[in-house]
Design a protein around this motif. Structure first.
Motif, PDB file in Angstrom:
ATOM      1  N   PRO A  94       0.821  -1.215   0.000  1.00 34.67           N
ATOM      2  CA  PRO A  94       0.000   0.000   0.000  1.00 34.67           C
ATOM      3  C   PRO A  94       0.856   1.266   0.000  1.00 34.67           C
ATOM      4  O   PRO A  94       1.843   1.364   0.729  1.00 34.67           O
ATOM      5  CB  PRO A  94      -0.803  -0.131   1.300  1.00 34.67           C
ATOM      6  N   VAL A  95       0.462   2.221  -0.836  1.00 36.21           N
ATOM      7  CA  VAL A  95       1.139   3.518  -0.937  1.00 36.21           C
ATOM      8  C   VAL A  95       0.068   4.602  -0.988  1.00 36.21           C
ATOM      9  O   VAL A  95      -0.857   4.525  -1.814  1.00 36.21           O
ATOM     10  CB  VAL A  95       2.024   3.598  -2.201  1.00 36.21           C
ATOM     11  N   PHE A  96       0.175   5.598  -0.118  1.00 37.31           N
ATOM     12  CA  PHE A  96      -0.735   6.743  -0.153  1.00 37.31           C
ATOM     13  C   PHE A  96      -0.090   7.865  -0.957  1.00 37.31           C
ATOM     14  O   PHE A  96       1.052   8.253  -0.705  1.00 37.31           O
ATOM     15  CB  PHE A  96      -1.046   7.232   1.262  1.00 37.31           C
ATOM     16  N   ALA A  97      -0.839   8.396  -1.939  1.00 32.24           N
ATOM     17  CA  ALA A  97      -0.319   9.478  -2.777  1.00 32.24           C
ATOM     18  C   ALA A  97      -1.480  10.197  -3.446  1.00 32.24           C
ATOM     19  O   ALA A  97      -2.419   9.554  -3.937  1.00 32.24           O
ATOM     20  CB  ALA A  97       0.634   8.934  -3.842  1.00 32.24           C
ATOM     21  N   GLY A  98      -1.435  11.526  -3.454  1.00 25.67           N
ATOM     22  CA  GLY A  98      -2.406  12.320  -4.199  1.00 25.67           C
ATOM     23  C   GLY A  98      -3.849  12.060  -3.837  1.00 25.67           C
ATOM     24  O   GLY A  98      -4.718  12.083  -4.716  1.00 25.67           O
ATOM     25  N   GLY A  99      -4.129  11.806  -2.557  1.00 28.95           N
ATOM     26  CA  GLY A  99      -5.508  11.590  -2.136  1.00 28.95           C
ATOM     27  C   GLY A  99      -6.041  10.196  -2.407  1.00 28.95           C
ATOM     28  O   GLY A  99      -7.244   9.955  -2.250  1.00 28.95           O
ATOM     29  N   HIS A 100      -5.178   9.268  -2.804  1.00 29.66           N
ATOM     30  CA  HIS A 100      -5.593   7.899  -3.080  1.00 29.66           C
ATOM     31  C   HIS A 100      -4.717   6.903  -2.323  1.00 29.66           C
ATOM     32  O   HIS A 100      -3.576   7.203  -1.950  1.00 29.66           O
ATOM     33  CB  HIS A 100      -5.507   7.579  -4.576  1.00 29.66           C
ATOM     34  N   LEU A 101      -5.266   5.722  -2.122  1.00 35.43           N
ATOM     35  CA  LEU A 101      -4.508   4.557  -1.689  1.00 35.43           C
ATOM     36  C   LEU A 101      -4.249   3.705  -2.921  1.00 35.43           C
ATOM     37  O   LEU A 101      -5.186   3.310  -3.623  1.00 35.43           O
ATOM     38  CB  LEU A 101      -5.304   3.756  -0.658  1.00 35.43           C
ATOM     39  N   TYR A 102      -2.967   3.438  -3.195  1.00 32.99           N
ATOM     40  CA  TYR A 102      -2.576   2.598  -4.324  1.00 32.99           C
ATOM     41  C   TYR A 102      -2.108   1.246  -3.804  1.00 32.99           C
ATOM     42  O   TYR A 102      -1.449   1.160  -2.762  1.00 32.99           O
ATOM     43  CB  TYR A 102      -1.447   3.253  -5.121  1.00 32.99           C
ATOM     44  N   LEU A 103      -2.422   0.193  -4.555  1.00 29.86           N
ATOM     45  CA  LEU A 103      -2.022  -1.168  -4.205  1.00 29.86           C
ATOM     46  C   LEU A 103      -1.528  -1.878  -5.464  1.00 29.86           C
ATOM     47  O   LEU A 103      -2.055  -1.653  -6.562  1.00 29.86           O
ATOM     48  CB  LEU A 103      -3.200  -1.937  -3.608  1.00 29.86           C
ATOM     49  N   PHE A 104      -0.547  -2.748  -5.296  1.00 25.85           N
ATOM     50  CA  PHE A 104       0.088  -3.413  -6.425  1.00 25.85           C
ATOM     51  C   PHE A 104      -0.177  -4.917  -6.384  1.00 25.85           C
ATOM     52  O   PHE A 104      -0.350  -5.504  -5.315  1.00 25.85           O
ATOM     53  CB  PHE A 104       1.597  -3.167  -6.399  1.00 25.85           C
ATOM     54  N   ALA A 105      -0.187  -5.528  -7.568  1.00 28.14           N
ATOM     55  CA  ALA A 105      -0.279  -6.981  -7.708  1.00 28.14           C
ATOM     56  C   ALA A 105       0.673  -7.407  -8.816  1.00 28.14           C
ATOM     57  O   ALA A 105       1.051  -6.594  -9.671  1.00 28.14           O
ATOM     58  CB  ALA A 105      -1.705  -7.411  -8.040  1.00 28.14           C
ATOM     59  N   SER A 106       1.074  -8.674  -8.814  1.00 30.62           N
ATOM     60  CA  SER A 106       2.004  -9.131  -9.846  1.00 30.62           C
ATOM     61  C   SER A 106       1.775 -10.597 -10.159  1.00 30.62           C
ATOM     62  O   SER A 106       1.201 -11.349  -9.367  1.00 30.62           O
ATOM     63  CB  SER A 106       3.458  -8.916  -9.401  1.00 30.62           C
ATOM     64  N   VAL A 107       2.256 -10.997 -11.335  1.00 26.90           N
ATOM     65  CA  VAL A 107       2.196 -12.393 -11.749  1.00 26.90           C
ATOM     66  C   VAL A 107       3.367 -12.659 -12.687  1.00 26.90           C
ATOM     67  O   VAL A 107       3.742 -11.797 -13.489  1.00 26.90           O
ATOM     68  CB  VAL A 107       0.855 -12.720 -12.446  1.00 26.90           C
ATOM     69  N   CYS A 108       3.964 -13.838 -12.567  1.00 32.48           N
ATOM     70  CA  CYS A 108       4.984 -14.284 -13.515  1.00 32.48           C
ATOM     71  C   CYS A 108       4.293 -15.140 -14.568  1.00 32.48           C
ATOM     72  O   CYS A 108       3.693 -16.169 -14.241  1.00 32.48           O
ATOM     73  CB  CYS A 108       6.080 -15.077 -12.804  1.00 32.48           C
ATOM     74  N   ASP A 109       4.356 -14.721 -15.818  1.00 27.07           N
ATOM     75  CA  ASP A 109       3.693 -15.448 -16.901  1.00 27.07           C
ATOM     76  C   ASP A 109       4.592 -16.492 -17.553  1.00 27.07           C
ATOM     77  O   ASP A 109       4.106 -17.497 -18.078  1.00 27.07           O
ATOM     78  CB  ASP A 109       3.217 -14.460 -17.975  1.00 27.07           C
ATOM     79  N   THR A 110       5.911 -16.246 -17.539  1.00 26.55           N
ATOM     80  CA  THR A 110       6.853 -17.147 -18.199  1.00 26.55           C
ATOM     81  C   THR A 110       8.063 -17.348 -17.303  1.00 26.55           C
ATOM     82  O   THR A 110       8.717 -16.377 -16.907  1.00 26.55           O
ATOM     83  CB  THR A 110       7.322 -16.564 -19.548  1.00 26.55           C
ATOM     84  N   SER A 111       8.360 -18.610 -16.976  1.00 25.09           N
ATOM     85  CA  SER A 111       9.516 -18.883 -16.126  1.00 25.09           C
ATOM     86  C   SER A 111      10.179 -20.181 -16.552  1.00 25.09           C
ATOM     87  O   SER A 111       9.562 -21.043 -17.193  1.00 25.09           O
ATOM     88  CB  SER A 111       9.105 -18.972 -14.654  1.00 25.09           C
ATOM     89  N   ALA A 112      11.449 -20.323 -16.180  1.00 25.57           N
ATOM     90  CA  ALA A 112      12.194 -21.551 -16.440  1.00 25.57           C
ATOM     91  C   ALA A 112      13.370 -21.613 -15.486  1.00 25.57           C
ATOM     92  O   ALA A 112      14.044 -20.603 -15.244  1.00 25.57           O
ATOM     93  CB  ALA A 112      12.686 -21.591 -17.891  1.00 25.57           C
ATOM     94  N   PHE A 113      13.588 -22.789 -14.910  1.00 25.62           N
ATOM     95  CA  PHE A 113      14.726 -23.039 -14.026  1.00 25.62           C
ATOM     96  C   PHE A 113      14.803 -22.027 -12.885  1.00 25.62           C
ATOM     97  O   PHE A 113      15.874 -21.539 -12.526  1.00 25.62           O
ATOM     98  CB  PHE A 113      16.034 -23.038 -14.826  1.00 25.62           C
ATOM     99  N   GLY A 114      13.636 -21.701 -12.323  1.00 28.46           N
ATOM    100  CA  GLY A 114      13.607 -20.831 -11.159  1.00 28.46           C
ATOM    101  C   GLY A 114      13.787 -19.362 -11.443  1.00 28.46           C
ATOM    102  O   GLY A 114      13.955 -18.570 -10.512  1.00 28.46           O
ATOM    103  N   ILE A 115      13.736 -18.948 -12.715  1.00 30.94           N
ATOM    104  CA  ILE A 115      13.895 -17.541 -13.087  1.00 30.94           C
ATOM    105  C   ILE A 115      12.649 -17.096 -13.844  1.00 30.94           C
ATOM    106  O   ILE A 115      12.184 -17.791 -14.752  1.00 30.94           O
ATOM    107  CB  ILE A 115      15.132 -17.320 -13.983  1.00 30.94           C
TER     108      ILE A 115
END
Length: 398
Positions: free
Chosen positions: A237-258
């Motif tokens: 969570p990050v507060f900025a400019g009168g809003h609360l922002y939140l981030f999400a992520s996903v790894c779509d392509t991986s191999a050998f732990g990278i």
């Protein structure tokens, strides 16, 4: 946000306990004139660990945020925790501690937080017979902060609470102080852990008021027994400019732990408790603007390849917003910088932390930055090292 790469927790708890029983915690030697904490690289230690030989804590995560009403102090949030020594026990979920905020120093004697009041799902931490009261002084052992809600299920629909087979937990995914407020906002995910499989089934927010040690307004915003879409698996969570922002992520392509390719998406909501507790108030970033449809969210970081991410505001040390993007299970990560949550995000170099001893899913993880401990010269970064079975921290030059 931080999504866990588990160490097959339930199956390995007995083995972890056996290892920890023989551990002796190294205590930093300082002088009365030294500032609080330890020179990095160093372990992030609790006063419980330094109170007696054989006391040890094995846990991951490790978010920190300024503690309202206590200048120069931080609240730390950890995930699944096993502790050994004179008062052994465990907590599958979130635990918390407080400690000094000294830039350039690693906390060496965190004070474990007693279980707060106000959690509608509260239940006691498990402590093995024979220990003393966990409320005794600064050297108390960890205690549960967030208990899992009912309703977490296995793939077949059965309850997730099956001894030695599966468990439910609420894991912290970040914390931030609303501007001018006397509380911290904590974000968390509700998960069902079954062997080596994690099903993220809920996302929620809760307020923490240090005065009185009280949780307020715990709200589960998004839920799905079959697993949340990654865009709702939020954190940082990050507060900025009168809003609360939140981030999400996903790894779509991986191999050998990278991870070789993935997405980082961004949600926002007005910076008001009534709004951030309303799932209908959330909007998701696209190049054309903000949409109420999470499925339409697009990556805000072009070229991202995240297994896990953590985002925080380092403006106080002249760095703006910084994202730590964990790219592999061997400690590889990349830094990104931006002037605002929407970007533009610019890559700022690849790095690696010295992890070893990992196997299977028990790998280097939980790479988290700490603005209040960072300096104009270096980022303070913590991470879980499987060889050490501990959270360590080191200063990474910008």
């Amino acid at each position: 946000m931080i999504r866990h790469v588990p160490r097959v927790r339930v199956a390995l708890i007995a083995a972890a306990v056996a290892v920890l029983l023989g551990a002796v915690v190294a205590v930093a030697v300082g002088t009365s004139s030294s500032p609080p904490g330890r020179v990095p690289p160093a372990r992030v230690l609790s006063a419980y660990e330094t109170a007696a030989p054989g006391n040890a804590i094995d846990r991951d995560c490790g978010f920190s945020a300024p503690l309202p009403g206590s200048p120069g102090r931080l609240l730390w949030l950890f995930c699944d925790t096993v502790w050994e020594g004179d008062r052994p026990g465990l907590w599958l979920g979130t635990t918390a501690a407080t400690g000094p905020a000294v830039p350039g120093r690693v906390p060496g004697e965190l004070t474990e937080l007693p279980t707060p009041h106000g959690d509608p799902h509260a239940r006691p931490s498990h402590r093995r017979p024979g220990g003393r009261s966990p409320s005794e002084g600064r050297a108390r052992p960890p205690q549960g902060m967030l208990a899992p809600p009912p309703g977490l299920v296995l793939p077949g629909g059965g309850t997730c609470q099956v001894p030695d087979v599966a468990y439910g937990a609420s894991w912290a995914s970040g914390a931030a102080r609303p501007p001018g407020g006397d509380t911290l906002l904590i974000t968390y995910t509700d998960v069902c852990v079954h062997g080596a499989t994690i099903s993220v089934q809920g996302f929620g927010v809760v307020g923490y008021r240090p005065g009185g040690n009280v949780l307020t307004g715990r709200t589960r915003l998004f839920s799905s027994p079959g697993g949340l879409p990654f865009q709702h698996n939020l954190g940082s969570p990050v507060f900025a400019g009168g809003h609360l922002y939140l981030f999400a992520s996903v790894c779509d392509t991986s191999a050998f732990g990278i991870c070789h390719g993935g997405r980082v998406t961004l949600a926002r909501v007005p910076a008001d408790p009534a709004a951030w507790r309303d799932p209908g108030a959330y909007r998701y970033w696209t190049p054309e603007g903000w949409t109420p449809d999470a499925a339409q969210a697009r990556t805000v970081v072009v070229g991202a390849a995240p297994y896990l991410i953590h985002v925080a505001d380092y403006s106080a040390v002249g760095q703006g917003l910084v994202m730590v993007e964990q790219r592999g299970l061997d400690g590889r990560f990349r830094l990104w910088r931006a002037p605002a949550p929407e970007g533009p995000w610019t890559a700022a170099g690849d790095r690696i932390v010295p992890c070893s001893g990992g196997s299977g899913l028990n790998q280097c993880r939980a790479l988290i930055g700490h603005p209040a401990l960072s300096t104009r010269d270096a980022l303070m970064l913590s991470y879980y090292d499987p060889a050490d079975r501990h959270i360590n921290a080191r200063a990474v030059p910008w």
